[in-house]
Motif scaffolding. Structure first.
Motif, PDB file in Angstrom:
ATOM      1  N   LYS A 284       0.813  -1.216   0.000  1.00 16.31           N
ATOM      2  CA  LYS A 284       0.000   0.000   0.000  1.00 16.31           C
ATOM      3  C   LYS A 284       0.846   1.265   0.000  1.00 16.31           C
ATOM      4  N   LEU A 285       2.057   1.178   0.533  1.00 21.94           N
ATOM      5  CA  LEU A 285       2.920   2.350   0.648  1.00 21.94           C
ATOM      6  C   LEU A 285       3.858   2.534  -0.545  1.00 21.94           C
ATOM      7  N   THR A 286       3.999   1.507  -1.369  1.00 24.21           N
ATOM      8  CA  THR A 286       4.865   1.588  -2.541  1.00 24.21           C
ATOM      9  C   THR A 286       4.365   2.671  -3.492  1.00 24.21           C
ATOM     10  N   GLY A 287       5.291   3.535  -3.920  1.00 30.66           N
ATOM     11  CA  GLY A 287       4.939   4.583  -4.872  1.00 30.66           C
ATOM     12  C   GLY A 287       4.348   5.837  -4.253  1.00 30.66           C
ATOM     13  N   LYS A 288       4.085   5.809  -2.980  1.00 30.75           N
ATOM     14  CA  LYS A 288       3.502   6.984  -2.309  1.00 30.75           C
ATOM     15  C   LYS A 288       4.607   7.976  -1.922  1.00 30.75           C
ATOM     16  N   ASN A 289       4.387   9.241  -2.209  1.00 32.46           N
ATOM     17  CA  ASN A 289       5.310  10.321  -1.829  1.00 32.46           C
ATOM     18  C   ASN A 289       6.755  10.055  -2.269  1.00 32.46           C
ATOM     19  N   GLY A 290       6.894   9.500  -3.451  1.00 38.17           N
ATOM     20  CA  GLY A 290       8.227   9.279  -4.001  1.00 38.17           C
ATOM     21  C   GLY A 290       8.921   8.027  -3.511  1.00 38.17           C
ATOM     22  N   ALA A 291       8.193   7.183  -2.797  1.00 35.86           N
ATOM     23  CA  ALA A 291       8.790   5.946  -2.279  1.00 35.86           C
ATOM     24  C   ALA A 291       8.794   4.880  -3.373  1.00 35.86           C
ATOM     25  N   LYS A 292       9.990   4.449  -3.799  1.00 37.53           N
ATOM     26  CA  LYS A 292      10.088   3.425  -4.830  1.00 37.53           C
ATOM     27  C   LYS A 292       9.602   2.086  -4.307  1.00 37.53           C
ATOM     28  N   TYR A 293       9.946   1.773  -3.053  1.00 40.52           N
ATOM     29  CA  TYR A 293       9.526   0.530  -2.424  1.00 40.52           C
ATOM     30  C   TYR A 293       8.846   0.845  -1.095  1.00 40.52           C
ATOM     31  N   GLY A 294       7.907   0.009  -0.721  1.00 38.21           N
ATOM     32  CA  GLY A 294       7.257   0.186   0.574  1.00 38.21           C
ATOM     33  C   GLY A 294       8.123  -0.286   1.716  1.00 38.21           C
ATOM     34  N   LEU A 295       9.066  -1.215   1.426  1.00 35.65           N
ATOM     35  CA  LEU A 295       9.924  -1.785   2.466  1.00 35.65           C
ATOM     36  C   LEU A 295      11.313  -2.043   1.912  1.00 35.65           C
ATOM     37  N   VAL A 296      12.315  -1.585   2.636  1.00 35.12           N
ATOM     38  CA  VAL A 296      13.707  -1.939   2.358  1.00 35.12           C
ATOM     39  C   VAL A 296      14.151  -2.832   3.510  1.00 35.12           C
ATOM     40  N   ALA A 297      14.465  -4.077   3.185  1.00 36.22           N
ATOM     41  CA  ALA A 297      14.761  -5.065   4.237  1.00 36.22           C
ATOM     42  C   ALA A 297      16.075  -5.772   3.940  1.00 36.22           C
ATOM     43  N   ASP A 298      17.162  -5.016   3.929  1.00 34.53           N
ATOM     44  CA  ASP A 298      18.473  -5.585   3.629  1.00 34.53           C
ATOM     45  C   ASP A 298      18.828  -6.787   4.504  1.00 34.53           C
ATOM     46  N   PRO A 299      18.518  -6.773   5.826  1.00 32.03           N
ATOM     47  CA  PRO A 299      18.830  -7.963   6.631  1.00 32.03           C
ATOM     48  C   PRO A 299      18.110  -9.229   6.172  1.00 32.03           C
ATOM     49  N   LEU A 300      17.042  -9.072   5.382  1.00 32.13           N
ATOM     50  CA  LEU A 300      16.332 -10.229   4.840  1.00 32.13           C
ATOM     51  C   LEU A 300      16.861 -10.641   3.473  1.00 32.13           C
ATOM     52  N   THR A 301      17.363  -9.678   2.719  1.00 30.79           N
ATOM     53  CA  THR A 301      17.725  -9.956   1.328  1.00 30.79           C
ATOM     54  C   THR A 301      19.227 -10.059   1.091  1.00 30.79           C
ATOM     55  N   ALA A 302      20.034  -9.605   2.024  1.00 27.25           N
ATOM     56  CA  ALA A 302      21.489  -9.620   1.843  1.00 27.25           C
ATOM     57  C   ALA A 302      22.090 -10.906   2.403  1.00 27.25           C
ATOM     58  N   LEU A 303      23.383 -10.900   2.709  1.00 27.18           N
ATOM     59  CA  LEU A 303      24.087 -12.130   3.049  1.00 27.18           C
ATOM     60  C   LEU A 303      23.633 -12.770   4.353  1.00 27.18           C
ATOM     61  N   ASP A 304      23.101 -11.982   5.267  1.00 23.76           N
ATOM     62  CA  ASP A 304      22.583 -12.549   6.521  1.00 23.76           C
ATOM     63  C   ASP A 304      21.101 -12.914   6.415  1.00 23.76           C
ATOM     64  N   GLY A 305      20.545 -12.801   5.217  1.00 24.48           N
ATOM     65  CA  GLY A 305      19.118 -13.013   5.015  1.00 24.48           C
ATOM     66  C   GLY A 305      18.555 -14.320   5.550  1.00 24.48           C
TER      67      GLY A 305
END
Length: 432
Positions: free
Chosen positions: A183-204
């Motif tokens: 719901k928050l994606t694209g609102k007020n210039g937000a490309k993504y609604g969630l940035v979750a590097d700890p989930l998507t990076a090497l410690d994911g």
């Protein structure tokens, strides 16, 4: 503290073939006090506060010397001192460095002191998960945890309100998080609604374990220090699939997303939600983001679960006066944090009686959501380690890049999780 989430890998890289022997320069003489040297990875400002607090240390037989060490070059400095067999009596260390150095016999084992020593500075007064994770397989403790890192989700309260969403709080679910991100994606210039590097990076995979254990499943690994197996059961696979679906939908930032300025984007209202640690509170307190913000615990399926991480202080095995060094170690873990944290509440002490000053500072700064979330994290029913501390951890990271991350981006099928886990188990069996 902020940098400790990644400096520990740097600090131990290239050091583990060094052999600790020889002597330290801190033995003292018969006609003068013992000198105990201390080295941190903190900023100039924090080091100044630590130095001021150490000046209040009262013992005529002990002189404390804080070594100047640029925080950005801490790993290189530690490497050179290790190789020269000139490590200071007390030095900041990550859990991985402590585990590997202790196993190699490079550090003093404080088990007896912390278990049978005098006074209240005892093991049962520390956060249990931190103490457990600092023990080696044979029960040694080559250092003591000092500060805790607590993971959670930072959120833009203004964006949630504008979208008609309730603010995240303890007990919110993964499905609610992903729905909010959509719901928050694209609102007020937000490309993504969630940035979750700890989930998507090497410690994911380790962070994803919180989904699995919360749902009654198994974690990615049974132990980050001395694992016997890795697995991706049905619940873990379910969690990975939901994350991959959200990445495919464009509501969660994919692996490889540049997070170097994510805090600035969040402060400017361009990132509605981001995974992060409690250490950001101190910076936000100073920089004052343009948006109203809050900090929520990690989402859950059924039972509250979180990742735990503690940084600490270690002592080389060749330090000349262990009793004097331990007295300073105790002072660092108690009085020093009581003096330093009120001005910069970056992290809760692992020694629980010293936590009051940290929480009081956050309360005074009107950050109640940070207080509540940190307390929830420290008291979570289920916890998982944040990463492997083994010498072959980098090889697991390479496998994560080759399998886990491509699964999240849709370049590999979810079935490849089993291939990934199988290869990790091969490393475990081989010991790297």
């Amino acid at each position: 503290m902020k940098r400790t989430y990644f400096v520990t890998t740097l600090a131990c890289a290239g050091l583990l073939t060094a052999t600790a022997c020889g002597g330290s320069d801190s033995g003292g003489t018969a006609d003068g006090p013992v000198t105990v040297t201390v080295m941190t990875w903190e900023s100039v400002q924090t080091n100044a506060a630590i130095k001021k607090a150490l000046a209040e240390f009262k013992d005529d037989n002990i002189k404390v010397e804080l070594l100047e060490t640029p925080s950005g070059n801490y790993g290189d400095k530690l490497a050179s001192l290790t190789q020269a067999k000139k490590l200071p009596d007390l030095f900041w260390c990550g859990n991985d460095t402590e585990q590997q150095y202790t196993t190699q016999g490079l550090l003093v084992d404080w088990t007896d002191k912390i278990t049978n020593g005098d006074g209240d500075f005892k093991a049962d007064k520390f956060v249990p998960s931190a103490m457990e994770n600092w023990k080696t397989a044979d029960g040694q403790m080559g250092g003591l945890p000092s500060l805790m890192n607590v993971s959670g989700v930072w959120y833009n309260a203004d964006a949630f309100k504008a979208a008609g969403l309730p603010e995240p709080k303890a007990g919110w679910t993964w499905d609610e998080m992903y729905a909010a991100a959509a719901k928050l994606t694209g609102k007020n210039g937000a490309k993504y609604g969630l940035v979750a590097d700890p989930l998507t990076a090497l410690d994911g995979p380790f962070t994803m374990s919180t989904y699995s254990v919360s749902a009654g499943g198994a974690p990615f690994t049974d132990n980050v220090n001395h694992p016997t197996k890795a697995e991706a059961d049905g619940k873990f696979t379910e969690g990975v699939q939901k994350l991959a679906d959200a990445v495919k939908a464009g509501t969660v930032a994919p692996p490889g997303y540049d997070v170097s300025n994510v805090q600035g984007l969040f402060a400017a209202g361009k990132v509605p939600m981001m995974f992060g640690g409690q250490w950001l509170a101190a910076g936000f307190q100073t920089d004052k983001p343009k948006v109203k913000y809050g900090f929520a615990p990690l989402p859950q399926v059924d039972t509250p679960a979180t990742v735990y991480d503690a940084v600490g202080i270690c002592t080389p095995s060749y330090t000349k006066n262990q009793d004097a060094t331990f007295k300073v170690l105790q002072y660092l873990n108690t009085d020093v944090w009581n003096a330093v944290l009120p001005a910069s509440p970056v992290a809760p002490p692992a020694y629980t009686p010293a936590q009051a000053s940290y929480f009081d500072a956050l309360t005074k700064a009107q950050q109640p959501s940070v207080v509540e979330t940190v307390k929830a994290g420290l008291g979570a029913e289920k916890t998982v380690g944040v990463r492997y501390t083994t010498q072959w951890a980098q090889q697991v990271a390479d496998l994560t890049t080759a399998y886990y991350q491509p699964i999240l981006t849709g370049k590999k099928p979810i079935s490849e999780l089993q291939t990934y886990v199988g290869k990790v188990n091969d490393l475990i069996k081989q010991g790297g």
